[in-house]
Design a protein around this motif. Sequence first.
Motif, mmCIF file in Angstrom:
data_model
loop_
_atom_site.group_PDB
_atom_site.id
_atom_site.type_symbol
_atom_site.label_atom_id
_atom_site.label_comp_id
_atom_site.label_asym_id
_atom_site.label_seq_id
_atom_site.Cartn_x
_atom_site.Cartn_y
_atom_site.Cartn_z
ATOM 1 N N ILE A 212 0.930 -1.223 0.057
ATOM 2 C CA ILE A 212 -0.050 0.025 -0.068
ATOM 3 C C ILE A 212 0.857 1.340 -0.169
ATOM 4 O O ILE A 212 0.385 2.308 -0.579
ATOM 5 C CB ILE A 212 -0.946 0.023 1.102
ATOM 6 C CG1 ILE A 212 -0.194 -0.034 2.609
ATOM 7 C CG2 ILE A 212 -1.740 -1.220 1.100
ATOM 8 C CD1 ILE A 212 -1.155 0.422 3.521
ATOM 9 N N LYS A 214 3.716 1.544 -1.676
ATOM 10 C CA LYS A 214 3.840 1.916 -2.961
ATOM 11 C C LYS A 214 2.728 2.463 -3.985
ATOM 12 O O LYS A 214 2.865 2.860 -5.049
ATOM 13 C CB LYS A 214 4.515 0.534 -3.510
ATOM 14 C CG LYS A 214 5.671 0.103 -3.015
ATOM 15 C CD LYS A 214 6.168 -1.247 -3.610
ATOM 16 C CE LYS A 214 7.459 -1.729 -2.982
ATOM 17 N NZ LYS A 214 7.835 -2.967 -3.415
ATOM 18 N N HIS A 215 1.566 2.348 -3.344
ATOM 19 C CA HIS A 215 0.267 2.773 -4.170
ATOM 20 C C HIS A 215 -0.240 4.264 -3.159
ATOM 21 O O HIS A 215 -1.591 4.357 -3.602
ATOM 22 C CB HIS A 215 -0.584 1.611 -4.513
ATOM 23 C CG HIS A 215 -0.144 0.678 -5.280
ATOM 24 N ND1 HIS A 215 0.049 0.869 -6.788
ATOM 25 C CD2 HIS A 215 0.712 -0.534 -5.252
ATOM 26 C CE1 HIS A 215 0.418 -0.369 -7.428
ATOM 27 N NE2 HIS A 215 0.706 -1.066 -6.360
ATOM 28 N N CYS A 217 -1.346 4.791 -0.476
ATOM 29 C CA CYS A 217 -2.210 4.508 0.321
ATOM 30 C C CYS A 217 -1.942 4.317 1.777
ATOM 31 O O CYS A 217 -0.712 4.523 2.137
ATOM 32 C CB CYS A 217 -3.070 3.003 0.041
ATOM 33 S SG CYS A 217 -3.840 2.918 -1.377
ATOM 34 N N CYS A 231 -7.060 4.915 0.522
ATOM 35 C CA CYS A 231 -6.364 5.569 -0.552
ATOM 36 C C CYS A 231 -6.946 6.810 -0.701
ATOM 37 O O CYS A 231 -8.298 7.106 -0.803
ATOM 38 C CB CYS A 231 -6.359 4.892 -2.036
ATOM 39 S SG CYS A 231 -5.275 5.488 -3.002
ATOM 40 N N PRO A 237 -2.677 10.834 -5.339
ATOM 41 C CA PRO A 237 -2.344 10.351 -6.824
ATOM 42 C C PRO A 237 -3.090 10.810 -7.727
ATOM 43 O O PRO A 237 -4.537 11.206 -7.743
ATOM 44 C CB PRO A 237 -2.351 8.937 -6.505
ATOM 45 C CG PRO A 237 -3.377 8.879 -5.525
ATOM 46 C CD PRO A 237 -3.390 10.004 -4.626
ATOM 47 N N GLU A 243 -5.210 3.345 -7.977
ATOM 48 C CA GLU A 243 -4.115 2.970 -7.044
ATOM 49 C C GLU A 243 -4.828 2.144 -6.174
ATOM 50 O O GLU A 243 -4.035 1.222 -5.687
ATOM 51 C CB GLU A 243 -3.671 4.316 -6.493
ATOM 52 C CG GLU A 243 -2.865 5.190 -7.304
ATOM 53 C CD GLU A 243 -1.648 4.680 -7.768
ATOM 54 O OE1 GLU A 243 -0.849 3.727 -7.172
ATOM 55 O OE2 GLU A 243 -0.857 4.976 -8.762
ATOM 56 N N SER A 246 -4.907 -1.224 -7.576
ATOM 57 C CA SER A 246 -3.793 -1.881 -7.972
ATOM 58 C C SER A 246 -3.157 -2.430 -6.470
ATOM 59 O O SER A 246 -2.404 -3.443 -6.585
ATOM 60 C CB SER A 246 -2.808 -0.681 -8.455
ATOM 61 O OG SER A 246 -3.130 -0.466 -9.568
ATOM 62 N N ALA A 247 -3.263 -1.470 -5.645
ATOM 63 C CA ALA A 247 -2.847 -2.126 -4.202
ATOM 64 C C ALA A 247 -3.607 -3.417 -3.815
ATOM 65 O O ALA A 247 -2.930 -4.272 -3.338
ATOM 66 C CB ALA A 247 -3.008 -1.019 -3.211
ATOM 67 N N LYS A 250 -2.174 -6.351 -5.819
ATOM 68 C CA LYS A 250 -0.728 -6.508 -5.507
ATOM 69 C C LYS A 250 -0.862 -7.329 -4.165
ATOM 70 O O LYS A 250 0.117 -8.165 -3.931
ATOM 71 C CB LYS A 250 0.004 -5.450 -5.360
ATOM 72 C CG LYS A 250 0.485 -4.724 -6.633
ATOM 73 C CD LYS A 250 1.318 -5.612 -7.625
ATOM 74 C CE LYS A 250 1.620 -4.895 -8.890
ATOM 75 N NZ LYS A 250 2.415 -5.523 -9.781
ATOM 76 N N LYS A 355 2.344 4.310 -13.446
ATOM 77 C CA LYS A 355 2.385 5.073 -12.117
ATOM 78 C C LYS A 355 2.423 6.460 -11.981
ATOM 79 O O LYS A 355 2.721 7.246 -12.928
ATOM 80 C CB LYS A 355 3.678 4.613 -11.366
ATOM 81 C CG LYS A 355 3.765 3.097 -11.147
ATOM 82 C CD LYS A 355 2.976 2.847 -9.843
ATOM 83 C CE LYS A 355 3.293 3.556 -8.409
ATOM 84 N NZ LYS A 355 2.092 2.965 -7.569
#
Length: 367
Positions: A212, A214-215, A217, A231, A237, A243, A246-247, A250, A355
């Motif tokens: 999270i 990296k995204h 959050c 987020c 972002p 995002e 994506s979190a 991942k 990103k």
Amino acid sequence: MGTKILIVDDSELDLKLISTIISNNEPFRSIVTASDGEEACRQAVRHQPDLIILDWEMPGMNGLEVLRTLKKNELTSELPVILMSGVSFTDKIKEAFTAGVADFIPKPVNSEELQARSNAVLTNYANYKSLKDHANQLTLANLKNERILKSILPLPILLQIKEYGSIPPKRYKDCVAIFVDMVDFTPKTGKMSPGVLLRELNELFNGFDDVIDKHFCTRIKTVGDAYIAVCGMFYTPGNIEIEAASAAVKIREYIIERNKNSETKWEVKIGLYNGDIIGSSVSPSNLNFDIFGETVNMASRFQAMCEPMQINVSESLSKPLSQAYKLVTRVPRKVKGKGVMPMYYIHKPLKEIKKEEAVLMPAPSMQ
């Protein structure tokens, strides 16, 4: 433990005299001697004395040069020094005090004056060390407390507490709440020892944290085996919905990879819902930061209506997410308080997701 005093003089007779005066004053004091400036510097580093009594007139390095050398060395810079001189150096005394000398004694020394000045400097140095130790302990305690607070509070909220001392409630607009729940947690952990259980959760949640972060959050809290993040509360972002999705994807991938080498095979259910969120502490005596509102409740319900290893999202998220992910339309389900609602599973990315940059939002101000 007694004090240690370094006496420096090129005269052997003066060394013995001053050592005797100091020893007679306090018999338990440890005496170290040096007969020149270079030896004095070595002995000061080696023994770390509580006081240095230093002759000014010496061949080679004189007392003032020794003093300046000691003050330049990190290991000896704080050691107190008393300078002795048998010559009138009225114009040099100011220079000596500027260089950092603690006191000045004329030679030949008067025993009572030497004892009195030595005792005064030693007392001041002992008080200084005590205050410094106390300050160091406070610094370590503050660092420890800050590490603890950082582990339970989002950084912007921690900064706000430092500035204002409280967490006033605030409405955070257009956020995405992320609820992650471990499937069959109770049956899988029923026979685990407490140590193994905590180690599993710690590794899992640390893995989620890495994702999270990296995204853009923020983890809000963990409740048992549930992991809750948001987020859009503290970072902005370019596409909050993507995002957050994506979190979640991942996190699912992290579980799949971890299961390849882990004895305990975990599955997760993830629910995402977007909207406004209210954030604050529950009570003035409890600094734990929490989130409230319909968005939070709905994310929890979407997670509960999710199959293992699926990510359940709302219709309001389906449109922005369809640009980046293949979605699977589910049979609409009845949700408490909202009636029948469309739901979608995130299947897989349509393409490589670019990103976005994010900006850290300032801490909420006092209202």
